[in-house]
Design a protein around this motif. Structure first.
Motif, short mmCIF file in Angstrom:
data_model
loop_
_atom_site.label_atom_id
_atom_site.label_comp_id
_atom_site.label_asym_id
_atom_site.label_seq_id
_atom_site.Cartn_x
_atom_site.Cartn_y
_atom_site.Cartn_z
N GLY A 111 103.91 12.70 56.02
CA GLY A 111 104.88 13.33 57.58
C GLY A 111 107.04 12.47 57.61
O GLY A 111 106.42 12.41 56.95
N GLN A 112 106.96 13.80 57.65
CA GLN A 112 108.37 13.30 57.91
C GLN A 112 108.68 14.11 58.83
O GLN A 112 109.12 15.19 59.44
CB GLN A 112 109.46 14.01 56.55
N ALA A 154 108.29 17.80 59.57
CA ALA A 154 106.55 18.29 58.88
C ALA A 154 105.90 17.68 58.26
O ALA A 154 105.88 16.55 58.56
CB ALA A 154 107.56 18.58 57.98
N ALA A 155 105.31 18.09 59.06
CA ALA A 155 103.09 17.17 59.01
C ALA A 155 102.68 18.23 57.61
O ALA A 155 102.72 19.64 57.57
CB ALA A 155 102.21 18.04 59.95
N GLY A 208 90.69 19.44 66.34
CA GLY A 208 91.28 18.84 65.46
C GLY A 208 92.14 19.53 64.19
O GLY A 208 92.95 18.76 63.56
N ARG A 209 91.97 20.85 63.71
CA ARG A 209 92.77 21.85 62.63
C ARG A 209 93.50 22.89 63.55
O ARG A 209 93.44 23.25 65.24
CB ARG A 209 91.33 22.20 62.31
N VAL A 210 94.74 23.17 62.82
CA VAL A 210 95.27 24.24 63.39
C VAL A 210 94.85 25.57 63.13
O VAL A 210 94.60 25.41 62.18
CB VAL A 210 97.03 24.29 63.04
N ILE A 229 95.74 18.99 59.32
CA ILE A 229 96.99 19.95 60.14
C ILE A 229 98.80 19.92 59.45
O ILE A 229 98.85 19.33 58.38
CB ILE A 229 97.24 19.82 61.38
N ASP A 230 98.85 21.32 59.12
CA ASP A 230 100.41 21.69 58.57
C ASP A 230 101.37 22.53 59.40
O ASP A 230 100.80 23.20 60.10
CB ASP A 230 100.20 22.37 57.45
#
Length: 653
Positions: free
Chosen positions: A399-400, A344-345, A549-551, A361-362
């Motif tokens: 993040g995990q 997970a981000a 750098g972005r989603v 970012i996610d």
């Protein structure tokens, strides 16, 4: 009469060409001819003989046997080679290998222009034009070493073209380069073909680029397996490709592998090549074969070039083993029961000084999911992976990974994950088995089971025949499987793969993905992979597309394609008797995304009927004959190029 004969004379003519290195044959009796004004392709894996053949044509490599003519001149000595060098341009394999790292973009161009005796007036005009069409004009002062991979390749191409050669020889110019930069490269070639009538000989490892060649040769182990137009080679395969969706997928996959050697899983679909059967027969054969599975959808079609290549290899027994003959061994640890989130981000950010490489970012990756991170060179993919694996600390966000917080549990994360970097991280001066043993110790594999685990890695990666060989001497496909085996030696629940198959041939890529599909579907390993192969991205269950750098998009491959269809339409393939003139005409009329694919032109259109009507009218006015017009669904490459170019154009405004 004399002029007609000159036009028909091939630019390159080769008969019985042989080349050896220390008595080891590299090219074995090849015949080949390249006509004036065509883009000719050489496709094959590392070690197939492409580079040796191209170097000899460029006059920089001697050979032992056969005849080689370029521009009608027999190249059989150094003095003969010197006669042709001024008329050709040669770009060797490797990112920026023909460039000077400390010189700027403009200084590199000026240096090559001086070397090729280009006058100042010619240089100014050509430089302005080439920098414009490669979109490097904003980066004139940037040192070459600070360019992305795609920009290095485009600069290398500019330097190769600055003296306006009649023949250009390009050795894998698009390997390791993102689809947008590849599109730029092909647009440049189409422009040169139209304006100057250049001849191009291009080597590539990307089978999906084959449609862009007028003619091509499929090479393997120093031989030419097949040659001709792409459609002709596909027909040579003599079989049909069946695509289906079935549940449970892994059961259907195992059943098909018991009967056919050319089977692969791509995302939720299965693809199987059936020899010597029509499409209708092949679909019925597969339907009747599958027992105890629910077939959701099934259809058969003509094979694509990659399928034809593998079928021809298989029949000629040149491949080292059947593509799917190897059974992937199971983990010796219990299966993960947790089907939850593996990675997970959240708002993950990384700055390097004033430069933001990753921008809030996610995304999430579930256990048993293959997740693809796509993006142009420099989009931030590798930086994101390095943060998630604990190699780089984030500037912001969290993040995990494998149930641990990446900010505080670096060692815990490293024990639970496998990581295969772009450079493979192998020790080239160690043997195969020494590399595996070293990684087993690094990852803390229990001494009581280390021999058993090494044997498992050798089995899963198909390395039985090479265990005592030095890693430096391994072919790219085998070296890549060794790197994957080393990353799996501790049987992790999460696997990170950073462009793992760049430069690997189709057989090697299929073998690699066979292992990954097993890991995800059977062992429930979560896999995060970055790739430049858009056909490979179809293997992923979910994709995130990164830009600056972005989603910018986060969907399944099917949904990405459907979104593009709603926004930009279907893919229209146009075939005319004058494709280069047609391409220029369409671009003038506002079809900006039109691109040359061999003798065809591809473009996206929302209203197909209106687009066809407009195109017919344009062609009629110029007396260009429309041979065919067909509609196709867009590909993931179309999605990637459309989305990234839309953002680039928006930023220019």
């Amino acid at each position: 009469m004399g002029e007609t004969a000159l036009v028909k004379e091939p630019v390159i003519k080769i008969q019985g060409f042989c080349k050896s290195y220390k008595k080891q044959p590299a090219v074995k009796g090849i015949d080949l001819s390249v006509e004036r004004g065509e883009i000719y392709g050489l496709i094959g894996p590392d070690g197939s003989g492409k580079s040796s053949l191209m170097k000899a044509i460029a006059g920089v490599l001697s050979f032992e046997q056969g005849e080689l003519e370029v521009f009608g001149i027999k190249v059989d000595s150094e003095s003969a080679a010197e006669l042709i060098k001024a008329r050709l341009g040669f770009m060797p394999q490797g990112l920026g290998l023909n460039l000077y790292a400390d010189l700027s973009v403009e200084e590199n161009i000026d240096f090559f222009a001086q070397l090729r005796q280009v006058t100042p007036a010619q240089l100014d005009q050509r430089k302005r034009k080439l920098l414009g069409i490669t979109r490097l004009d904003k980066f004139r002062d940037r040192p070459m070493k600070n360019l992305s991979g795609g920009m290095k390749q485009k600069l290398g191409l500019v330097c190769t073209l600055i003296h306006e050669p009649e023949l250009i020889i390009l050795d894998e110019p698009t390997t390791g380069v993102d689809p947008v930069s590849r599109g730029d490269f092909w647009a440049i070639l189409a422009e040169l073909l139209r304006e100057q009538g250049v001849t191009a000989l291009v080597a590539t490892a990307y089978m999906d680029e084959a449609a862009r060649f007028h003619r091509l040769s499929l090479m393997y182990d120093g031989h030419i397996l097949a040659a001709g137009e792409p459609e002709f080679i596909c027909r040579q395969a003599q079989g049909s490709l069946v695509e289906l969706s079935a549940e449970p997928q892994i059961q259907a996959l195992d059943q098909l592998k018991n009967h056919y050697s050319q089977v692969e899983a791509i995302g939720s679909r299965l693809r199987v090549f059936i020899d010597n059967q029509s499409s209708d027969q092949a679909a019925k054969t597969v339907s009747n074969l599958l027992v105890g599975v629910d077939i959701k959808a099934i259809h058969a079609s003509q094979p694509e070039l990659e399928d034809a290549f593998i079928a021809l290899l298989r029949r000629q027994r040149l491949s080292e083993q059947k593509t799917n003959s190897h059974t992937v061994p199971r983990f010796d640890k219990p299966l993960l029961e947790n089907q939850g989130i593996a990675i997970a981000a959240r708002q993950l950010t990384r700055d390097f000084g004033r430069f933001r490489a990753v921008d809030q970012i996610d995304f999430t990756v579930r256990q048993g999911e293959i997740f693809g991170l796509l993006g142009a060179n420099g989009a931030g993919k590798t930086t994101a992976i390095k943060m998630l694996t604990g190699i780089l600390p984030p500037t912001g966000g969290e993040g995990q990974v494998a149930g641990a917080d990446m900010r505080y549990a670096g060692q815990t994360i490293k024990e639970r994950i496998g990581y295969m970097s772009q450079a493979f991280s192998l020790y080239l001066d160690l043997t195969v088995i020494e590399n595996i043993r070293l990684y087993a110790r690094i990852y803390g594999v229990n001494r009581d089971i280390i021999k058993q685990r090494i044997a498992w890695v050798i089995d899963i990666a198909g390395l039985t025949d090479v265990t005592g060989q030095m890693t430096a001497g391994l072919p790219m496909g085998i070296r890549q499987r060794l790197a994957l085996g080393c990353a799996l030696v501790h049987q992790p629940g999460v696997l990170f793969l950073d462009e793992p198959t760049s430069g690997v041939d189709p057989v090697g890529r299929r073998r690699f993905w066979d292992i990954l599909v097993h890991l995800a579907r059977v062992e429930q390993v979560a896999i995060l992979v970055t790739t430049h192969y858009m056909s490979e991205a179809e293997h992923c269950d979910h994709l995130a597309l990164m830009y600056a750098g972005r989603v910018i998009s986060d969907e399944s491959p099917t949904n990405m394609i459907q979104s593009l269809q709603q926004e930009a339409g279907q893919l229209l393939e146009i075939t005319t008797d004058r494709p280069l003139e047609t391409l220029a005409l369409l671009k003038q009329a506002g079809f900006n995304g039109a691109a040359l694919f061999g003798k065809h032109i591809h473009l996206l259109a929302l209203d197909i009927a209106a687009a066809e009507k407009q195109i017919r009218a344009l062609l009629d006015r110029q007396a260009i004959r429309l041979i065919d017009s067909t509609i196709h669904a867009p590909t993931l490459e179309d999605v990637f190029v459309y989305r990234v170019l839309a953002l680039e154009n928006k930023e220019r405004l």
